[in-house]
Each structure stands twice: as C-alpha cells, then as structure tokens.
Design a protein around this motif. Structure first.
Motif, PDB file in Angstrom:
ATOM      1  N   ALA A 189       9.316  93.992   9.530  1.00 46.79           N
ATOM      2  CA  ALA A 189       8.586  92.854  10.084  1.00 46.79           C
ATOM      3  C   ALA A 189       9.257  91.571   9.614  1.00 46.79           C
ATOM      4  CB  ALA A 189       7.129  92.888   9.640  1.00 46.79           C
ATOM      5  N   HIS A 191       9.561  87.428   9.668  1.00 48.58           N
ATOM      6  CA  HIS A 191       8.814  86.197   9.915  1.00 48.58           C
ATOM      7  C   HIS A 191       9.677  84.998   9.554  1.00 48.58           C
ATOM      8  CE1 HIS A 191       5.700  83.165   9.905  1.00 48.58           C
ATOM      9  NE2 HIS A 191       5.864  82.937   8.607  1.00 48.58           N
ATOM     10  N   ASP A 218       5.320  84.915   2.477  1.00 47.90           N
ATOM     11  CA  ASP A 218       5.318  86.367   2.280  1.00 47.90           C
ATOM     12  C   ASP A 218       3.889  86.878   2.149  1.00 47.90           C
ATOM     13  OD1 ASP A 218       6.844  88.897   1.759  1.00 47.90           O
ATOM     14  OD2 ASP A 218       5.692  88.780  -0.115  1.00 47.90           O
ATOM     15  N   LEU A 221       2.437  86.876   5.595  1.00 45.14           N
ATOM     16  CA  LEU A 221       2.959  88.002   6.369  1.00 45.14           C
ATOM     17  C   LEU A 221       2.309  89.306   5.929  1.00 45.14           C
ATOM     18  CD1 LEU A 221       4.898  89.193   8.419  1.00 45.14           C
ATOM     19  CD2 LEU A 221       6.692  89.175   6.660  1.00 45.14           C
ATOM     20  N   ALA A 222       2.137  89.473   4.615  1.00 45.60           N
ATOM     21  CA  ALA A 222       1.491  90.682   4.101  1.00 45.60           C
ATOM     22  C   ALA A 222       0.064  90.791   4.620  1.00 45.60           C
ATOM     23  CB  ALA A 222       1.493  90.661   2.570  1.00 45.60           C
ATOM     24  N   MET A 225       0.005  91.976   8.176  1.00 42.28           N
ATOM     25  CA  MET A 225       0.361  93.381   8.356  1.00 42.28           C
ATOM     26  C   MET A 225      -0.613  94.342   7.691  1.00 42.28           C
ATOM     27  SD  MET A 225       3.023  93.016  10.196  1.00 42.28           S
ATOM     28  CE  MET A 225       3.409  94.768  10.287  1.00 42.28           C
ATOM     29  N   GLN A 229      -1.189  98.385   8.547  1.00 41.28           N
ATOM     30  CA  GLN A 229      -0.721  99.454   7.680  1.00 41.28           C
ATOM     31  C   GLN A 229      -1.784 100.535   7.518  1.00 41.28           C
ATOM     32  OE1 GLN A 229       2.568  99.847   5.326  1.00 41.28           O
ATOM     33  NE2 GLN A 229       1.619 101.548   6.444  1.00 41.28           N
ATOM     34  N   ILE A 237       6.505  99.922   5.909  1.00 32.83           N
ATOM     35  CA  ILE A 237       6.732  98.567   6.414  1.00 32.83           C
ATOM     36  C   ILE A 237       7.493  97.739   5.395  1.00 32.83           C
ATOM     37  CG2 ILE A 237       5.660  96.435   7.226  1.00 32.83           C
ATOM     38  CD1 ILE A 237       3.282  98.075   8.162  1.00 32.83           C
ATOM     39  N   ARG A 238       8.583  97.149   5.832  1.00 35.36           N
ATOM     40  CA  ARG A 238       9.361  96.223   5.012  1.00 35.36           C
ATOM     41  C   ARG A 238       9.191  94.824   5.579  1.00 35.36           C
ATOM     42  NH1 ARG A 238      15.839  95.497   5.274  1.00 35.36           N
ATOM     43  NH2 ARG A 238      16.048  93.796   3.749  1.00 35.36           N
ATOM     44  N   ARG A 239       8.921  93.844   4.720  1.00 36.21           N
ATOM     45  CA  ARG A 239       8.695  92.473   5.169  1.00 36.21           C
ATOM     46  C   ARG A 239       9.891  91.590   4.821  1.00 36.21           C
ATOM     47  NH1 ARG A 239       4.154  93.413   2.045  1.00 36.21           N
ATOM     48  NH2 ARG A 239       4.729  91.684   0.642  1.00 36.21           N
TER      49      ARG A 239
END
Length: 298
Positions: A189, A191, A218, A221-222, A225, A229, A237-239
């Motif tokens: 993901a 951003h 961050d 974004l977390a 998501m 999740q 998932i990697r941000r």
C-alpha cells in the motif's frame, strides 16, 4: 462490490488484445467465473453508413472479420486455460466499441482491455477507447500490457495499491486485497503525502519536518488499512509513505509487482490515474497490468 461474476475482455485481433485474453483467462479461472469475449464492428445494420456500402458488402465483411477475431480469441483462451475448467462465451456487438464495453460493464465483475490495438474493424477498441472505459465503466477495468503465455506463468510479485487516505480509496483497497488474496501474494500500500514535486525552494521547510510528517502519515495509512487487514487476514500488507510524486513510487514498485491498482476519482495523484499526467506516465512506463477501480459499482 459488484455482485456480478462475469469477466469481460474486449478484443480486436491485435497482439495486445490477445494478451488481454490470456490475462482475463487467468482471472476468470482464479475466480471460477465465466469469461465473455467481446468485439464490436464499426458499422451497424440499418444505419446510413450501412446503406451507402451495401453494394460493397462492407457490413458483411466486418461481421465475418469480427467473427474470426472471436474465434481466434476463444482459441487463445482455451490454450491459456491448459485444460482447467473455464466457461467461455462470445458476443459480436454493433456500434462504437467504447459504448459496447460500457454497456457490458453494467453486469460484469471486471472489464479487461489491451493497452493498444489494431482497430481495423472494431472502430478502434483500444487507445482512447480503453481510456474512456477505464474512466466511465461501472466495474473495475484492467489495462494489460503483456500477459502470461503458456510458457510464461504469472509473476509471483505483490499487488500494489495507491492509497490517498480518503474514503475514495476504499474501492481500490478492497479490489487490491481481493486480487492479492486470490494470488496468495502480499499487498503493498503506497501513500504519497503530496501529488506535487516538493523539491522547489519555497517547499524546503517540508524537508526539515519530513521525519515527523512521515510518522504521522504512516499512522494515517495504518489506520486506513487496519479494518481491511481484519477482513483479509491471509494477506500480508506492507506500507510505504513517500513525500511526493506518487507516479515515481508506483513505477518503482512495478519492477517487482504483478498488478497495480488505483482509483479513478479522488484527491489526485493515484485516484485520478487515467485523467491526467500520472496515468500517462504509469501506463507508458510500466509493463504490468493496471487496474482502475471507481466507486460506481460499490
């Protein structure tokens, strides 16, 4: 998401459209969905253009050519399936290709097109038409640049999704997670804090505060998501948070990814992908499929 299951792929006999057929075949098999192969002839029966060309048999020639395109595409799909279960139907439409595909998108789970095509008797199925479909279709649209063949299996890289932190990102996130789950691969993901180049002098203050801004973005974004999740616990998932120019990170991510997913509306950058310079840069640079997801079918 759209409750329809049918995968629609537009063809015109070009190499690009056959690549789209191979990609759509894999998608249909992974979803256990029927595949509909569609082409469109430029002249329609009963039109002025048809009447002017009856003597030359233009319409009948186009119809025969269109039928041949569908036969070739069906054979391509069967070969790509390699004996796996696949239901294939075809449709020969009359009139503008963009209109035909948009009508089919009303009852489709996805429309797949090549990035460019021949358009000899389809009235130009790709190019500007693929852009129109991606912008206005009622379901997700995938623009394919190359596709796995019988001796070139699907890439094992992650699915990449552009996230702008707004509710308009949610359809793209949902679609990307579904694709990652179907492929049993991770999701990346990405951003971007800004859609603009922040290297100019009057924005230098951003640089000194970037560590703090990055940490805050961050977290945002977390949070965006987190709920997803829980719905897709099987997907890792990697941000990634970047300062600016989201197209650069998308192109970088495409080097190891198998699919990029973006929205068609929103703040800009990712979500306006097919409406401006970002879309042209990504589609002209990457060699992997790009999925455009709007909120119309949600």
């Amino acid at each position: 998401m759209n409750s329809a299951t049918q995968i629609v792929v537009g063809v015109d006999g070009s190499v690009s459209s056959l690549d789209a057929v191979r990609w759509a075949t894999e998608e249909a098999i992974s979803r256990r969905a029927p595949l509909l192969i569609a082409t469109s002839i430029f002249l329609a029966t009963g039109t002025y253009a048809d009447a002017m060309n009856l003597g030359a048999g233009i319409f009948s020639q186009q119809k025969s050519a269109g039928t041949a395109v569908l036969v070739e595409a069906t054979e391509t799909a069967r070969k790509a399936a390699q004996g796996r279960a696949l239901t294939v139907d075809t449709t020969l439409r009359e009139g503008p290709a963009a209109q035909s595909l948009m009508e089919l998108s009303e009852s489709a789970a996805m429309v797949v097109v090549g990035s460019h095509g021949r358009g000899e008797f389809t009235g130009g199925l790709f190019g500007s038409v693929s852009t129109a479909i991606a912008t206005h279709a009622r379901c997700p649209v995938v623009v394919v640049k190359g596709s796995p063949s019988a001796d070139q299996p699907l890439r094992e890289g992650p699915v990449v999704v552009g996230v702008d932190g707004y509710v308009t990102s949610e359809p793209a996130i949902r679609a990307a997670l579904e694709e990652a789950s179907l492929r049993s691969v991770p999701l990346v993901a990405v951003h971007a804090w800004s859609d603009f180049d922040l290297s100019s002098g009057y924005m230098q203050g951003i640089e000194s505060n970037w560590a703090r801004i990055e940490a805050e973005e961050d977290v945002a974004l977390a949070q965006s998501m987190a709920g997803w999740q829980e719905k897709y616990p099987e997907v890792s998932i990697r941000r990634i948070v970047v300062k600016d120019r989201p197209v650069m990170e998308l192109v970088r991510a495409a080097e190891t990814a198998q699919l990029i997913v973006v929205g068609s509306r929103g703040r800009g950058g990712f979500t306006s992908l097919l409406l401006g310079s970002t879309s042209r840069a990504v589609l002209h640079t990457v060699d992997i499929p790009v999925m455009i997801v709007s909120g119309r079918n949600q």
